[in-house]
Design an enzyme around this catalytic site. Structure first.
Site, PDB file in Angstrom:
ATOM      1  N   GLU A  91      27.908  40.602  11.770  1.00 25.23           N
ATOM      2  CA  GLU A  91      28.581  41.584  12.635  1.00 25.23           C
ATOM      3  C   GLU A  91      28.211  43.009  12.238  1.00 25.23           C
ATOM      4  O   GLU A  91      28.012  43.871  13.087  1.00 25.23           O
ATOM      5  CB  GLU A  91      30.109  41.402  12.567  1.00 25.23           C
TER       6      GLU A  91
ATOM      7  N   CYS B  95      25.639  40.936  31.750  1.00 27.44           N
ATOM      8  CA  CYS B  95      26.236  42.196  32.199  1.00 27.44           C
ATOM      9  C   CYS B  95      25.632  43.336  31.374  1.00 27.44           C
ATOM     10  O   CYS B  95      26.319  44.032  30.643  1.00 27.44           O
ATOM     11  CB  CYS B  95      27.755  42.142  32.043  1.00 27.44           C
TER      12      CYS B  95
ATOM     13  N   CYS C 101      24.377  39.975  38.231  1.00 31.11           N
ATOM     14  CA  CYS C 101      25.644  39.526  38.827  1.00 31.11           C
ATOM     15  C   CYS C 101      25.510  38.166  39.508  1.00 31.11           C
ATOM     16  O   CYS C 101      26.467  37.393  39.550  1.00 31.11           O
ATOM     17  CB  CYS C 101      26.143  40.563  39.813  1.00 31.11           C
TER      18      CYS C 101
ATOM     19  N   CYS D 216      26.485  35.529  37.142  1.00 29.36           N
ATOM     20  CA  CYS D 216      27.665  35.812  36.306  1.00 29.36           C
ATOM     21  C   CYS D 216      28.827  34.870  36.633  1.00 29.36           C
ATOM     22  O   CYS D 216      29.172  34.685  37.808  1.00 29.36           O
ATOM     23  CB  CYS D 216      28.091  37.260  36.513  1.00 29.36           C
TER      24      CYS D 216
ATOM     25  N   CYS E  83      35.038  39.974  40.160  1.00 29.87           N
ATOM     26  CA  CYS E  83      34.599  41.247  39.545  1.00 29.87           C
ATOM     27  C   CYS E  83      34.764  42.400  40.542  1.00 29.87           C
ATOM     28  O   CYS E  83      34.146  42.427  41.601  1.00 29.87           O
ATOM     29  CB  CYS E  83      33.148  41.150  39.091  1.00 29.87           C
TER      30      CYS E  83
HETATM   31  S1  SF4 Z   1      29.638  40.388  38.258  1.00 31.16           S
HETATM   32 FE1  SF4 Z   1      30.702  42.012  37.160  1.00 31.16          FE
HETATM   33  S2  SF4 Z   1      31.021  41.241  35.095  1.00 31.16           S
HETATM   34 FE2  SF4 Z   1      29.487  39.941  36.092  1.00 31.16          FE
HETATM   35  S3  SF4 Z   1      27.485  40.814  35.525  1.00 31.16           S
HETATM   36 FE3  SF4 Z   1      28.083  41.737  37.473  1.00 31.16          FE
HETATM   37  S4  SF4 Z   1      29.164  43.611  36.893  1.00 31.16           S
HETATM   38 FE4  SF4 Z   1      29.079  42.343  35.066  1.00 31.16          FE
END
Ligand code: SF4
Length: 342
Positions: free
Chosen positions: A39, A194, A201, A204, A210
């Site tokens: 970390e 992200c 997206c 995602c 989102c």
């Molecule tokens: S949908 Fe939202 S959380 Fe997912 S990658 Fe795109 S901006 Fe990021």
């Protein structure tokens, strides 16, 4: 748009199961110590850069007690090239304090971890979640980005009130079960999908809820901090050389390159000795300023204008295991190569 905390963490965990990273070296033979070192190394630094450093560090200091016992020079030697050297100094100091206070183990509470040098709230949360298997909350840069976008959180996260809102949200979303996997998943989501400038997206797991995606402009979040103009400073590095040896000094433990070995620094407007030979100047960029470095070679065993405290002759063809700043290490290598040519 529907959204619940449990749905969010379920979607993140399901994504982690098939796409999360599970083979990083610090994810094997997991101990709080290995998690902690990883970390700290990963702060401001990419995984691909950290990998060889982590492996070498663990080979030399396999346990917290080994790290605490090691001379600081050896620890900083392992940090050479990784940057932000205060991390290495703090790691060493915190290992020694843990040996004194906790019989050679890292403590397992948020407050006790945060009382150690170099461990902030998010790092402490990561150590508790990933290393101790507790339910704990993290909020590093990657997680902050995911949350800011998912909830379209406005405001500069560096401001106290905004930061408080981020922590409250991070806490609300963190599940009680599989907290370690969720923690790793959120880090991975921010690092791999992200991302700062090109969020993927379409892949995602939380896209359907989102808010930034729904608004059509995910990169608007988190709010960018205003960039300050970066000043440039000048320094002369005086390289005293005699045959295959150069004179080096250990820098004070605080300030830039704290505790590392470099050449004596002269003021930029200092009058140089006539025989001094200027070498090509170069720029090194720190987080808050740029340093224009003018190395000057002076072939003499007499060390000019500096005390010999904290100094020693270093052999170019057989560099000792000391901590060197990356640009100074490159300079030493160039001087060594030049010596061979001469
Ligand atoms: S949908 Fe939202 S959380 Fe997912 S990658 Fe795109 S901006 Fe990021």
């Amino acid at each position: 748009m529907t959204f619940s905390n449990a749905k969010f963490s379920d979607a993140v965990l399901a994504w982690f199961d098939h796409a999360g990273r599970k083979h990083l070296p610090w994810q094997q033979a997991v101990t709080p110590y290995r998690v902690w070192v990883s970390e700290i190394m990963l702060q401001q630094t990419q995984v691909s850069t950290v990998l060889p450093y982590f492996q070498r560090f663990m080979a030399s200091f396999p346990t917290l007690a080994d790290l605490a016992r090691a001379p600081i020079d050896e620890v900083l030697h392992h940090w050479t090239g990784l940057g932000y050297y205060a991390r290495g100094r703090n790691l060493h100091k915190a290992a020694q304090l843990s040996c004194e206070r906790y019989a050679g183990a890292l403590p397992d509470t948020l407050d006790a971890l945060m009382a150690l040098p170099g461990i902030g709230r998010s790092t402490a949360g990561a150590i508790l979640a990933l290393g101790f298997g507790q339910r704990a909350v993290i909020l590093d840069g990657n997680v902050k980005r995911v949350l800011a976008r998912h909830q379209a959180l406005a405001g500069d996260p560096a401001k106290a009130a905004v930061s408080k809102a981020f922590w409250a949200l991070a806490n609300a979303l963190t599940p009680t079960q599989r907290c370690a996997d969720y923690t790793q998943a959120m880090m991975d989501l921010g690092a791999t999908l992200c991302t700062r400038s090109k969020p993927a997206c379409s892949r995602c797991p939380v896209q359907t809820s989102c808010m930034a995606y729904a608004q059509g402009e995910p990169t608007r979040y988190p709010e960018k901090q205003r960039k300050q103009a970066v000043p440039t400073r000048e320094a002369i590095l005086m390289i005293h050389r005699q045959h295959d040896q150069v004179w080096m000094q250990q820098r004070p433990s605080t300030g830039i390159w704290g505790g590392l070995w470099s050449f004596p620094e002269w003021p930029a407007d200092a009058e140089l000795p006539e025989q001094a030979e200027p070498l090509p100047a170069f720029m090194h960029v720190f987080s808050h300023f740029r340093l224009h470095i003018r190395p000057v070679l002076f072939s003499s065993r007499a060390v000019l204008g500096v005390s010999d405290a904290n100094g020693r002759w270093v052999t170019l063809s057989d560099l000792p295991a000391l901590g060197f700043p990356a640009p100074i290490y490159s300079l030493l290598q160039r001087l060594g190569a030049r010596q061979e040519v001469c």
